[in-house]
Scaffold this motif. Structure first.
Motif, PDB file in Angstrom:
ATOM      1  N   LYS A 177       0.830  -1.209   0.000  1.00 14.41           N
ATOM      2  CA  LYS A 177       0.000   0.000   0.000  1.00 14.41           C
ATOM      3  C   LYS A 177       0.861   1.255   0.000  1.00 14.41           C
ATOM      4  N   ILE A 178       1.912   1.266   0.807  1.00 11.20           N
ATOM      5  CA  ILE A 178       2.809   2.424   0.823  1.00 11.20           C
ATOM      6  C   ILE A 178       3.461   2.606  -0.544  1.00 11.20           C
ATOM      7  N   ARG A 179       3.853   1.515  -1.139  1.00 11.68           N
ATOM      8  CA  ARG A 179       4.498   1.609  -2.453  1.00 11.68           C
ATOM      9  C   ARG A 179       3.535   2.146  -3.496  1.00 11.68           C
ATOM     10  N   PHE A 180       2.292   1.721  -3.450  1.00 13.74           N
ATOM     11  CA  PHE A 180       1.300   2.195  -4.419  1.00 13.74           C
ATOM     12  C   PHE A 180       1.084   3.697  -4.276  1.00 13.74           C
ATOM     13  N   HIS A 181       0.833   4.177  -3.069  1.00 12.86           N
ATOM     14  CA  HIS A 181       0.515   5.598  -2.876  1.00 12.86           C
ATOM     15  C   HIS A 181       1.748   6.478  -3.052  1.00 12.86           C
ATOM     16  N   ASP A 182       2.918   5.984  -2.687  1.00 17.52           N
ATOM     17  CA  ASP A 182       4.132   6.765  -2.913  1.00 17.52           C
ATOM     18  C   ASP A 182       4.416   6.884  -4.409  1.00 17.52           C
ATOM     19  N   THR A 183       4.160   5.828  -5.162  1.00 16.78           N
ATOM     20  CA  THR A 183       4.318   5.898  -6.621  1.00 16.78           C
ATOM     21  C   THR A 183       3.339   6.896  -7.213  1.00 16.78           C
ATOM     22  N   GLN A 184       2.123   6.927  -6.709  1.00 12.93           N
ATOM     23  CA  GLN A 184       1.130   7.901  -7.170  1.00 12.93           C
ATOM     24  C   GLN A 184       1.594   9.323  -6.894  1.00 12.93           C
ATOM     25  N   LYS A 185       2.169   9.547  -5.724  1.00 10.62           N
ATOM     26  CA  LYS A 185       2.672  10.887  -5.392  1.00 10.62           C
ATOM     27  C   LYS A 185       3.846  11.274  -6.290  1.00 10.62           C
ATOM     28  N   LEU A 186       4.804  10.349  -6.478  1.00 15.46           N
ATOM     29  CA  LEU A 186       5.964  10.655  -7.312  1.00 15.46           C
ATOM     30  C   LEU A 186       5.583  10.875  -8.768  1.00 15.46           C
ATOM     31  N   LEU A 187       4.506  10.247  -9.222  1.00 14.22           N
ATOM     32  CA  LEU A 187       4.061  10.429 -10.602  1.00 14.22           C
ATOM     33  C   LEU A 187       3.572  11.846 -10.847  1.00 14.22           C
ATOM     34  N   HIS A 188       2.855  12.439  -9.881  1.00 14.62           N
ATOM     35  CA  HIS A 188       2.211  13.736 -10.110  1.00 14.62           C
ATOM     36  C   HIS A 188       2.954  14.912  -9.498  1.00 14.62           C
ATOM     37  N   VAL A 189       3.934  14.664  -8.610  1.00 15.59           N
ATOM     38  CA  VAL A 189       4.653  15.784  -7.995  1.00 15.59           C
ATOM     39  C   VAL A 189       5.331  16.682  -9.027  1.00 15.59           C
ATOM     40  N   PRO A 190       6.004  16.161 -10.083  1.00 16.44           N
ATOM     41  CA  PRO A 190       6.619  17.076 -11.057  1.00 16.44           C
ATOM     42  C   PRO A 190       5.626  18.017 -11.726  1.00 16.44           C
ATOM     43  N   CYS A 191       4.338  17.669 -11.738  1.00 13.90           N
ATOM     44  CA  CYS A 191       3.339  18.525 -12.384  1.00 13.90           C
ATOM     45  C   CYS A 191       2.939  19.705 -11.523  1.00 13.90           C
ATOM     46  N   ILE A 192       3.340  19.732 -10.255  1.00 13.92           N
ATOM     47  CA  ILE A 192       2.973  20.844  -9.386  1.00 13.92           C
ATOM     48  C   ILE A 192       4.200  21.596  -8.891  1.00 13.92           C
ATOM     49  N   LEU A 193       5.327  21.454  -9.574  1.00 15.75           N
ATOM     50  CA  LEU A 193       6.560  22.134  -9.190  1.00 15.75           C
ATOM     51  C   LEU A 193       6.767  23.394 -10.004  1.00 15.75           C
ATOM     52  N   ARG A 194       7.336  24.414  -9.343  1.00 17.79           N
ATOM     53  CA  ARG A 194       7.796  25.656  -9.982  1.00 17.79           C
ATOM     54  C   ARG A 194       6.690  26.426 -10.688  1.00 17.79           C
ATOM     55  N   GLU A 195       5.479  26.240 -10.303  1.00 17.80           N
ATOM     56  CA  GLU A 195       4.374  27.037 -10.798  1.00 17.80           C
ATOM     57  C   GLU A 195       3.318  27.116  -9.709  1.00 17.80           C
ATOM     58  N   ASP A 196       2.462  28.123  -9.827  1.00 22.78           N
ATOM     59  CA  ASP A 196       1.370  28.242  -8.884  1.00 22.78           C
ATOM     60  C   ASP A 196       0.375  27.118  -9.125  1.00 22.78           C
ATOM     61  N   ILE A 197      -0.072  26.490  -8.040  1.00 23.87           N
ATOM     62  CA  ILE A 197      -0.951  25.335  -8.179  1.00 23.87           C
ATOM     63  C   ILE A 197      -2.230  25.698  -8.898  1.00 23.87           C
ATOM     64  N   SER A 198      -2.704  26.931  -8.731  1.00 21.59           N
ATOM     65  CA  SER A 198      -3.972  27.307  -9.343  1.00 21.59           C
ATOM     66  C   SER A 198      -3.912  27.298 -10.861  1.00 21.59           C
ATOM     67  N   THR A 199      -2.724  27.390 -11.421  1.00 18.62           N
ATOM     68  CA  THR A 199      -2.580  27.398 -12.878  1.00 18.62           C
ATOM     69  C   THR A 199      -2.307  26.015 -13.434  1.00 18.62           C
ATOM     70  N   LEU A 200      -2.193  25.025 -12.581  1.00 20.71           N
ATOM     71  CA  LEU A 200      -1.900  23.674 -13.038  1.00 20.71           C
ATOM     72  C   LEU A 200      -3.163  22.832 -13.059  1.00 20.71           C
ATOM     73  N   SER A 201      -3.002  21.645 -13.488  1.00 11.88           N
ATOM     74  CA  SER A 201      -4.127  20.722 -13.485  1.00 11.88           C
ATOM     75  C   SER A 201      -4.525  20.410 -12.047  1.00 11.88           C
ATOM     76  N   ARG A 202      -5.736  20.692 -11.713  1.00  9.90           N
ATOM     77  CA  ARG A 202      -6.235  20.381 -10.383  1.00  9.90           C
ATOM     78  C   ARG A 202      -6.217  18.878 -10.118  1.00  9.90           C
ATOM     79  N   TYR A 203      -6.324  18.116 -11.178  1.00  7.79           N
ATOM     80  CA  TYR A 203      -6.347  16.662 -11.018  1.00  7.79           C
ATOM     81  C   TYR A 203      -5.045  16.165 -10.397  1.00  7.79           C
ATOM     82  N   SER A 204      -3.889  16.616 -10.886  1.00  9.92           N
ATOM     83  CA  SER A 204      -2.606  16.166 -10.349  1.00  9.92           C
ATOM     84  C   SER A 204      -2.437  16.595  -8.901  1.00  9.92           C
ATOM     85  N   PHE A 205      -2.873  17.814  -8.588  1.00  8.08           N
ATOM     86  CA  PHE A 205      -2.762  18.283  -7.221  1.00  8.08           C
ATOM     87  C   PHE A 205      -3.606  17.429  -6.280  1.00  8.08           C
ATOM     88  N   ASP A 206      -4.825  17.131  -6.684  1.00 14.21           N
ATOM     89  CA  ASP A 206      -5.697  16.300  -5.850  1.00 14.21           C
ATOM     90  C   ASP A 206      -5.140  14.891  -5.690  1.00 14.21           C
TER      91      ASP A 206
END
Length: 675
Positions: free
Chosen positions: A444-473
């Motif tokens: 379970k930890i491996r599954f959720h950590d992989t999910q976090k690592l998959l979407h973290v690059p999509c919320i870096l170096r930009e304001d979250i409001s301008t990114l895909s809300r899906y990745s942030f959620d």
């Protein structure tokens, strides 16, 4: 003019010709330039004077009385000494230099005799010095490498007779002092306590000694077997036993360590055992270690991972994979050995997991033999989940290494593949045994950590409001699940030691705090729905802090302590409270925390010289907090040479702030919140 063939008045030999001399003898005598026209064999000067154009020739150097006298005074050459010894039939020892006090060489004497028959010469001694020894009834002609021109030339002009012996290579015996062992009673107590963890440790657990297998609940037998096997002459087997004791020490809690009589303190003893094993492995790098070498590396990576050094664990795993491939462990269709298959599966899957965690390349691909879906060792849901997660982590590594992080369509495709694994996740139950609980928590930890690592690059170096809300959620949901799962593990197994698990709990809580502060800022300017529930999410952060504090009380966990201190500071700032008293002193009106493999935090306070700084209090309220979540690359955190990064997660997170080191050289603080 004096004749060039006779010595001059000084009775010295003529000068030798310089390299590159092209002038003819006549031009040299006349001291004029010698010019040859293209295609003409006679120079212009000789054509004009109608003389024969001959190249210069150096006269042979004569042997006069001066040279003879000097030759009598010179030291005898190695060739002269060798001939003299051979004439008296004396054996010559091979002399070697002493490298260190801990290195012992075995002496070897070899007779220098040429009276041996060709049949007595071993095939691995290389070609003999004489061409007569190469005669054979089989005429192989030029196919025989001994008939090659260069070897023949070297053999004919060798000035020393080759050493003829049964072993042409010197025997090297390196003595490595063994670290001290605990007493028999201490070993018995140590093994009896750690026995409950054996089924969840590397596959080699129950026959680590290989000479005598360990037996569950037989503490007296296991301790005697371990000390008896220490008398083995196999260094790798002894190294594996030391590593096994080190792994038991790593997972021994503080209350139990205090009751043991150890030859050294726990940390130093673990370091000595692992260093000894590393030295044995380095000496045996070109040897025939076989299974023992792979099993040593399997324990080494586990020790490094549990003690907060994932990068070092990654290196051990890659070495283990290389050796396992050389031994054919990945070809389960050939060896049909369940043990080898289990060791291979653990090596490549954990290497893939840590590569994804640290942003490092992986040494296997989904097409590699032994990593394909059809190579599953058994049809179990948990095994299938780990295998498919390893494949997806390989896709994330490929995306990050090839610069395709901005390809959001690829991220969504990987996310859909990840969601197909969710039905395979096991259910957590406190009534289950330790092995079942740990196995369920691991997947379970491996599954959720992989999910976090998959979407973290999509919320870096930009304001979250301008990114895909899906990745942030998706990142926020993964952090919630990680906190739920790890706090559950600590409730049922509060003395299990793993610094990386504590780091995952801390990073999930910090990421959730960033989500809460982002929601708080966006709620004042936008009415769009959000997945953040401040009340429940703050409760999760508080539970993470309590879990880390509880771990610090029972185990010597540097990550848990520093993570709890950091969470304490951030929570106090977000709730408009002053920092706890145990926080480090401020430097330049700010508190800086640099977390390996995660990012940097900076808490800013009012300028102490301004009137806003309350002089009556020891510390003011913070004015703002900044966060930087870097890509999970170790190189992004190593620019400051003064920061002791070699300890990885267990290094000092507050070092840069305490020593006034530059903290914003590699960090562009993406999130800045006024508090």
């Amino acid at each position: 003019m004096a004749d060039h063939s006779s010595p001059g008045p000084s009775n010295l030999p003529p000068k030798r010709l310089r390299l590159g001399t092209k002038s003819c003898s006549e031009c040299r005598r006349r001291k004029v330039r010698c010019v040859f026209k293209q295609g003409v064999m006679t120079c212009d000067g000789c054509l004009v004077h109608d003389v024969v154009c001959q190249p210069q020739k150096g006269a042979p150097r004569p042997t006069n009385s001066r040279e003879t006298t000097a030759g009598n005074d010179r030291a005898p050459s190695a060739h002269d000494v060798t001939e003299m010894l051979q004439s008296h039939n004396v054996t010559v020892p091979i002399i070697r230099s002493t490298i260190a006090d801990s290195v012992e060489f075995q002496s070897q004497t070899v007779p220098l005799s040429e009276n041996r028959a060709p049949s007595e010469i071993s095939a691995d001694q290389g070609p003999p010095a004489s061409n007569a020894l190469h005669t054979s009834n089989n005429d192989v002609g030029d196919a025989d490498p001994n008939n090659a021109p260069l070897p023949q030339l070297l053999q004919n002009h060798a000035f020393m007779t080759p050493l003829l012996s049964s072993n042409p290579r010197p025997t090297l015996s390196i003595h490595i002092p063994r670290p001290p062992l605990p007493t028999l009673a201490t070993l018995k107590s140590l093994l009896s306590y750690s026995e409950k963890y054996w089924p969840i440790w590397p596959t080699i657990a129950f026959d680590v000694a290989r000479l005598q297998q360990f037996i569950l609940s037989q503490h007296e037998f296991n301790s005697h077997a371990l000390t008896t096997d220490m008398n083995s002459h196999e260094r790798l087997a002894i190294a594996k036993l030391y590593l096994w004791i080190a792994l038991c020490l790593v997972h021994c809690p503080r209350r139990h360590i205090d009751s043991l009589t150890l030859p050294e303190i726990k940390k130093d003893l673990i370091a000595r055992y692992t260093d000894y094993a590393s030295m044995v492995l380095s000496i045996n790098i070109d040897g025939n270690g076989g299974e023992e070498e792979v099993e040593c590396l399997s324990i080494l990576w586990k020790i490094a991972f549990d003690t907060g050094k994932p990068n070092r664990a990654w290196r051990y795993l890659r070495q283990g994979i290389t050796r396992a491939i050389q031994l054919g462990y990945h070809r389960q269709d050939v060896h049909f050995d369940e043990r080898k298959t289990a060791i291979w599966t653990a090596l490549w899957q954990h290497e893939r997991r840590i590569s994804c965690m640290l942003g490092l390349p992986s040494c296997t691909s989904k097409e590699h033999a032994g990593t394909r879906l059809q190579d599953l060792p058994q049809n179990d849901a948990t095994f299938a989940a780990h295998h498919r997660l390893s494949v997806i982590e390989g896709e994330i590594v490929k995306r990050d290494q090839t610069g395709a992080k901005n390809d959001y369509a690829l991220t969504i495709q990987i996310d859909q593949d990840l969601e197909s694994i969710r039905p395979l996740l096991p259910f957590l139950s406190a009534q289950s045994d330790l092995v079942t609980i740990y196995t369920a928590v691991g997947v379970k930890i491996r599954f959720h950590d992989t999910q976090k690592l998959l979407h973290v690059p999509c919320i870096l170096r930009e304001d979250i409001s301008t990114l895909s809300r899906y990745s942030f959620d998706r990142v926020v949901d993964a952090c919630r699940e990680i906190i739920h799962t790890l706090t559950f593990l600590r409730e049922v197994c509060d003395e299990y030691m793993c610094e990386v698990l504590d780091f995952q709990l801390f990073s999930a809580a910090m990421t959730l705090i960033i989500g809460i502060l982002s929601h708080r800022r966006e709620s004042t300017t936008s009415s769009s729905p959000s997945s953040i529930d401040e009340t429940s999410d703050w409760n999760l952060v508080d539970s993470s802090l309590k879990c880390l504090r509880s771990t610090v009380e029972r185990l010597d966990c540097s990550v848990a302590k520093q993570g709890a201190d950091t969470l304490d500071a951030i929570i106090a700032v977000c709730h408009h409270r002053r920092l706890p008293d145990q926080q480090p002193s401020l430097e330049n009106d700010s508190l800086v925390v640099t977390v390996p493999y995660f990012g940097c935090f900076r808490i800013n306070f009012p300028d102490s010289s301004s009137s806003a700084f309350p002089q009556s209090t020891r510390q003011p309220h913070a004015s703002s907090v900044e966060f930087s979540m870097v890509d999970p690359l170790p190189s992004a955190l190593t620019s400051s040479a003064a920061w002791p990064y070699e300890d990885e997660l267990v290094s000092d997170w507050f070092y840069q702030g305490r020593h006034n080191q530059p903290y914003d050289e590699n960090y562009d603080f993406e999130w800045q919140f006024d508090v």
